[in-house]
Design a protein around this motif. Structure first.
Motif, mmCIF file in Angstrom:
data_model
loop_
_atom_site.group_PDB
_atom_site.id
_atom_site.type_symbol
_atom_site.label_atom_id
_atom_site.label_comp_id
_atom_site.label_asym_id
_atom_site.label_seq_id
_atom_site.Cartn_x
_atom_site.Cartn_y
_atom_site.Cartn_z
ATOM 1 N N CYS A 149 -35.714 -90.175 -5.599
ATOM 2 C CA CYS A 149 -35.157 -89.177 -6.524
ATOM 3 C C CYS A 149 -34.531 -89.916 -7.700
ATOM 4 N N GLU B 171 -30.530 -86.137 0.404
ATOM 5 C CA GLU B 171 -31.901 -86.069 0.924
ATOM 6 C C GLU B 171 -32.319 -84.614 1.183
ATOM 7 N N SER C 13 -34.725 -82.824 -8.021
ATOM 8 C CA SER C 13 -35.318 -84.135 -8.366
ATOM 9 C C SER C 13 -34.267 -85.092 -8.917
ATOM 10 N N CYS D 233 -35.000 -91.163 0.499
ATOM 11 C CA CYS D 233 -35.944 -90.402 -0.345
ATOM 12 C C CYS D 233 -36.004 -90.984 -1.752
ATOM 13 N N VAL E 269 -40.301 -85.124 -8.063
ATOM 14 C CA VAL E 269 -39.520 -86.213 -8.671
ATOM 15 C C VAL E 269 -40.371 -86.934 -9.726
ATOM 16 N N VAL F 83 -33.024 -82.908 -2.062
ATOM 17 C CA VAL F 83 -34.308 -83.322 -2.645
ATOM 18 C C VAL F 83 -35.455 -82.618 -1.908
#
Ligand code: KMH
Ligand code: ZN
Length: 270
Positions: free
Chosen positions: A77, A36, A44, A75, A261, A39
């Motif tokens: 991704c 996380e 990404s 998150c 992303v 990211v």
């Protein structure tokens, strides 16, 4: 379409232990937290290995599932599973996590010395992994550690065993593979067609120079603790995020926007 910089973060790897790198994320929560943070720092794609309750590398599907769920809760991704595992992972176990249908997975293109070990990828193994990915529409990230692996890639593409939509990752600087030099990177990328997007990571001290060169060349980059435990000479990286943040900063300064992303998915055709 603008060619934004896609940053992959290899958050844990399979070869490191806490003895060598004290901040190594190991538990599912630690790996998910580190992903996380990476990211948020601009990655990404998360290149994912996982560890068992003893901190050892595993290809166990349940652990992959648990870590994937935890990352997805934190998150959005692109999660890219390792099918390489660790040196010595039984070939039969390496494809197991593909049952979970990740968006991407790695596909190494040959056998090589890997430090004092052997990283084994017979043609049968490569074909088995490629076939499993093809059947489930999982995009392969083709891992090239040495130049002959480009020939294997070309042969397999010619036979339709690797989908046209794939991503190529040059992993340079493994003792036993090609060195992470700019000349080698140019030699390798010259062999690609225009439709083949590529990324590169350099192990050890070449990590940053090769990253900056790739950004300038219009390629993409991979960083993370799997590839370099050092932030600079003699100074351990504090986290995956610290490594990714630096790349994001450099890319912005060089006029190469970092892909979100969503943008990375669009560029890769996922
Ligand atoms: N751990 C290396 C032996 C991959 O993730 O697909 C293999 C590797 C490649 O890391
Ligand atoms: Zn890996």
């Amino acid at each position: 379409m603008t060619n934004n910089l896609i940053i992959t973060c290899a958050v844990v790897g399979a070869e490191l232990s806490r003895d060598i790198y004290p901040h190594l994320p190991l538990s599912p929560d630690e790996i998910a937290n580190s992903a996380e943070e990476a990211v948020k720092a601009g990655a990404s794609i998360i290149h994912l290995h996982v560890r068992d309750e003893n901190g050892l590398p595993t290809q166990n599907v349940d652990v992959f599932e648990e870590v994937t769920d935890k990352i997805k809760k934190r998150c959005d991704c692109i999660i890219q599973y390792s099918t390489g595992g660790a040196v010595g992972t039984p070939l039969s176990a390496r494809s197991d996590p593909l049952r979970l249908k990740p968006e991407m997975a790695t596909l190494s293109m040959g056998t090589m010395n890997f430090g004092a070990d052997i990283y084994e990828n017979s043609l049968n193994t490569i074909e088995h992994l490629a076939n499993t990915m093809m059947k489930q529409s999982i995009m392969p990230e083709v891992e090239i550690f040495d130049c002959g692996m480009m020939d294997t890639l070309e042969r397999m593409l010619g036979k339709g065993m690797i989908p046209k939509k794939h991503h190529v990752d040059f992993v340079l600087g493994v003792p036993g593979g090609m060195a992470a030099t700019i000349k080698n990177l140019i030699f390798l990328t010259d062999r690609l067609s225009k439709d083949q997007a590529w990324t590169v990571t350099g192990l050890g001290k070449a990590h940053l120079p090769i990253t900056m060169h790739a950004i300038a060349m219009g390629g993409h980059v991979r960083s993370g603790i799997e590839d370099t435990i050092y932030y600079s000479k003699g100074e351990l990286a504090l986290s995956n995020a610290q490594l990714v943040k630096r790349i994001s900063r450099i890319a912005e300064e060089m006029g190469r926007p970092v892909a979100s992303v969503g943008k990375a998915r669009e560029q890769l055709g996922l």
